[in-house]
Motif scaffolding. Structure first.
Motif, PDB file in Angstrom:
ATOM      1  N   HIS A  66       0.841  -1.202   0.000  1.00 56.62           N
ATOM      2  CA  HIS A  66       0.000   0.000   0.000  1.00 56.62           C
ATOM      3  C   HIS A  66       0.875   1.251   0.000  1.00 56.62           C
ATOM      4  O   HIS A  66       0.685   2.170   0.777  1.00 56.62           O
ATOM      5  CB  HIS A  66      -0.936   0.005   1.217  1.00 56.62           C
ATOM      6  N   GLY A  67       1.899   1.254  -0.881  1.00 55.41           N
ATOM      7  CA  GLY A  67       2.732   2.422  -1.050  1.00 55.41           C
ATOM      8  C   GLY A  67       3.889   2.536  -0.081  1.00 55.41           C
ATOM      9  O   GLY A  67       4.568   3.557  -0.053  1.00 55.41           O
ATOM     10  N   ARG A  68       4.139   1.516   0.713  1.00 58.52           N
ATOM     11  CA  ARG A  68       5.266   1.523   1.644  1.00 58.52           C
ATOM     12  C   ARG A  68       6.206   0.390   1.262  1.00 58.52           C
ATOM     13  O   ARG A  68       5.775  -0.642   0.742  1.00 58.52           O
ATOM     14  CB  ARG A  68       4.782   1.311   3.090  1.00 58.52           C
ATOM     15  N   PRO A  69       7.498   0.525   1.543  1.00 61.20           N
ATOM     16  CA  PRO A  69       8.438  -0.548   1.192  1.00 61.20           C
ATOM     17  C   PRO A  69       8.138  -1.846   1.944  1.00 61.20           C
ATOM     18  O   PRO A  69       7.817  -1.825   3.134  1.00 61.20           O
ATOM     19  CB  PRO A  69       9.800   0.009   1.629  1.00 61.20           C
ATOM     20  N   VAL A  70       8.220  -2.945   1.221  1.00 60.28           N
ATOM     21  CA  VAL A  70       8.051  -4.271   1.815  1.00 60.28           C
ATOM     22  C   VAL A  70       8.901  -5.238   0.991  1.00 60.28           C
ATOM     23  O   VAL A  70       9.054  -5.059  -0.219  1.00 60.28           O
ATOM     24  CB  VAL A  70       6.570  -4.714   1.863  1.00 60.28           C
ATOM     25  N   TRP A  71       9.500  -6.212   1.655  1.00 59.23           N
ATOM     26  CA  TRP A  71      10.360  -7.166   0.968  1.00 59.23           C
ATOM     27  C   TRP A  71       9.908  -8.572   1.322  1.00 59.23           C
ATOM     28  O   TRP A  71       9.481  -8.842   2.460  1.00 59.23           O
ATOM     29  CB  TRP A  71      11.822  -7.006   1.387  1.00 59.23           C
ATOM     30  N   PHE A  72      10.027  -9.483   0.362  1.00 61.75           N
ATOM     31  CA  PHE A  72       9.709 -10.894   0.559  1.00 61.75           C
ATOM     32  C   PHE A  72      10.901 -11.707   0.077  1.00 61.75           C
ATOM     33  O   PHE A  72      11.564 -11.332  -0.880  1.00 61.75           O
ATOM     34  CB  PHE A  72       8.473 -11.295  -0.258  1.00 61.75           C
ATOM     35  N   LYS A  73      11.147 -12.816   0.730  1.00 62.32           N
ATOM     36  CA  LYS A  73      12.194 -13.733   0.255  1.00 62.32           C
ATOM     37  C   LYS A  73      11.799 -15.154   0.641  1.00 62.32           C
ATOM     38  O   LYS A  73      11.023 -15.375   1.565  1.00 62.32           O
ATOM     39  CB  LYS A  73      13.563 -13.376   0.830  1.00 62.32           C
ATOM     40  N   ASN A  74      12.335 -16.101  -0.101  1.00 62.00           N
ATOM     41  CA  ASN A  74      12.156 -17.535   0.188  1.00 62.00           C
ATOM     42  C   ASN A  74      10.688 -17.946   0.287  1.00 62.00           C
ATOM     43  O   ASN A  74      10.301 -18.673   1.195  1.00 62.00           O
ATOM     44  CB  ASN A  74      12.901 -17.925   1.478  1.00 62.00           C
ATOM     45  N   ILE A  75       9.875 -17.491  -0.648  1.00 62.01           N
ATOM     46  CA  ILE A  75       8.466 -17.897  -0.660  1.00 62.01           C
ATOM     47  C   ILE A  75       8.381 -19.295  -1.252  1.00 62.01           C
ATOM     48  O   ILE A  75       8.892 -19.558  -2.341  1.00 62.01           O
ATOM     49  CB  ILE A  75       7.620 -16.901  -1.484  1.00 62.01           C
ATOM     50  N   LYS A  76       7.748 -20.186  -0.520  1.00 59.80           N
ATOM     51  CA  LYS A  76       7.618 -21.575  -0.963  1.00 59.80           C
ATOM     52  C   LYS A  76       6.164 -22.001  -0.854  1.00 59.80           C
ATOM     53  O   LYS A  76       5.502 -21.714   0.136  1.00 59.80           O
ATOM     54  CB  LYS A  76       8.477 -22.495  -0.100  1.00 59.80           C
ATOM     55  N   LEU A  77       5.690 -22.706  -1.863  1.00 59.21           N
ATOM     56  CA  LEU A  77       4.363 -23.314  -1.841  1.00 59.21           C
ATOM     57  C   LEU A  77       4.556 -24.814  -1.761  1.00 59.21           C
ATOM     58  O   LEU A  77       5.179 -25.404  -2.644  1.00 59.21           O
ATOM     59  CB  LEU A  77       3.573 -22.950  -3.094  1.00 59.21           C
ATOM     60  N   LEU A  78       4.052 -25.415  -0.706  1.00 61.57           N
ATOM     61  CA  LEU A  78       4.246 -26.841  -0.487  1.00 61.57           C
ATOM     62  C   LEU A  78       2.901 -27.540  -0.398  1.00 61.57           C
ATOM     63  O   LEU A  78       1.974 -27.019   0.230  1.00 61.57           O
ATOM     64  CB  LEU A  78       5.026 -27.070   0.818  1.00 61.57           C
ATOM     65  N   PRO A  79       2.781 -28.723  -0.982  1.00 63.40           N
ATOM     66  CA  PRO A  79       1.513 -29.464  -0.853  1.00 63.40           C
ATOM     67  C   PRO A  79       1.367 -30.004   0.569  1.00 63.40           C
ATOM     68  O   PRO A  79       2.359 -30.332   1.230  1.00 63.40           O
ATOM     69  CB  PRO A  79       1.663 -30.606  -1.866  1.00 63.40           C
ATOM     70  N   LEU A  80       0.127 -30.068   1.028  1.00 65.14           N
ATOM     71  CA  LEU A  80      -0.142 -30.696   2.313  1.00 65.14           C
ATOM     72  C   LEU A  80       0.047 -32.192   2.183  1.00 65.14           C
ATOM     73  O   LEU A  80      -0.178 -32.774   1.119  1.00 65.14           O
ATOM     74  CB  LEU A  80      -1.573 -30.387   2.773  1.00 65.14           C
ATOM     75  N   ARG A  81       0.439 -32.820   3.251  1.00 68.65           N
ATOM     76  CA  ARG A  81       0.629 -34.277   3.261  1.00 68.65           C
ATOM     77  C   ARG A  81      -0.448 -34.924   4.110  1.00 68.65           C
ATOM     78  O   ARG A  81      -0.837 -34.410   5.147  1.00 68.65           O
ATOM     79  CB  ARG A  81       2.005 -34.634   3.845  1.00 68.65           C
ATOM     80  N   GLY A  82      -0.911 -36.083   3.670  1.00 71.04           N
ATOM     81  CA  GLY A  82      -1.875 -36.857   4.452  1.00 71.04           C
ATOM     82  C   GLY A  82      -1.199 -37.549   5.614  1.00 71.04           C
ATOM     83  O   GLY A  82       0.028 -37.510   5.781  1.00 71.04           O
ATOM     84  N   LYS A  83      -1.968 -38.210   6.441  1.00 75.31           N
ATOM     85  CA  LYS A  83      -1.423 -38.904   7.616  1.00 75.31           C
ATOM     86  C   LYS A  83      -0.435 -40.001   7.219  1.00 75.31           C
ATOM     87  O   LYS A  83       0.482 -40.333   7.962  1.00 75.31           O
ATOM     88  CB  LYS A  83      -2.553 -39.491   8.447  1.00 75.31           C
ATOM     89  N   ASP A  84      -0.604 -40.535   6.006  1.00 73.40           N
ATOM     90  CA  ASP A  84       0.294 -41.595   5.540  1.00 73.40           C
ATOM     91  C   ASP A  84       1.544 -41.033   4.852  1.00 73.40           C
ATOM     92  O   ASP A  84       2.385 -41.772   4.376  1.00 73.40           O
ATOM     93  CB  ASP A  84      -0.433 -42.528   4.587  1.00 73.40           C
ATOM     94  N   GLY A  85       1.669 -39.691   4.816  1.00 71.10           N
ATOM     95  CA  GLY A  85       2.825 -39.062   4.195  1.00 71.10           C
ATOM     96  C   GLY A  85       2.652 -38.787   2.708  1.00 71.10           C
ATOM     97  O   GLY A  85       3.487 -38.134   2.108  1.00 71.10           O
TER      98      GLY A  85
END
Length: 119
Positions: free
Chosen positions: A96-115
């Protein structure tokens, strides 16, 4: 999730699901330090952990009316109940017009109880 250098626990403070759910407590680091955020979305449930502290929980299925939170108070988003929003899609990062930085964004699938990969 809201990101700001505020100190509170309101609907627009860091860790909030913007204008919908307040964080339980504030766990943001001081300006200039990196924060670590884990956002876990599992079907209707959204959980936010900020710097190792679980701060926010949301059940989309409880938002049954447009413009209203489960407790009956109003929010600014109109037109559709949050329980009816799509459960998959794109991720957006916004400032919203102010400085912001992001790093190391990862999207990971959820795992079921069996992995095995979940849904």
């Amino acid at each position: 999730m809201a990101i700001d250098d505020t100190k509170g626990t309101g609907y627009h403070d860091t860790g909030a699901i913007y204008d919908l759910v307040k964080p339980r407590r504030q766990a943001i680091r001081p300006p200039g330090e990196w924060n670590h955020v884990l956002i876990r979305c599992d079907r209707n449930l959204i959980d936010i952990t900020l710097n190792g502290d679980h701060v926010t929980h949301m059940d989309l299925d409880q938002f049954t009316e447009p413009s209203k939170r489960p407790d009956g108070t109003t929010h600014k988003f109109t037109g559709i109940a949050y329980k009816d929003f799509p459960r998959s899609g794109y991720i957006g990062l916004q400032d919203h017009g102010r400085p912001v930085w992001f790093k190391n964004i990862k999207l990971l699938p959820l795992r079921g109880k069996d992995g095995a990969p979940g849904q």
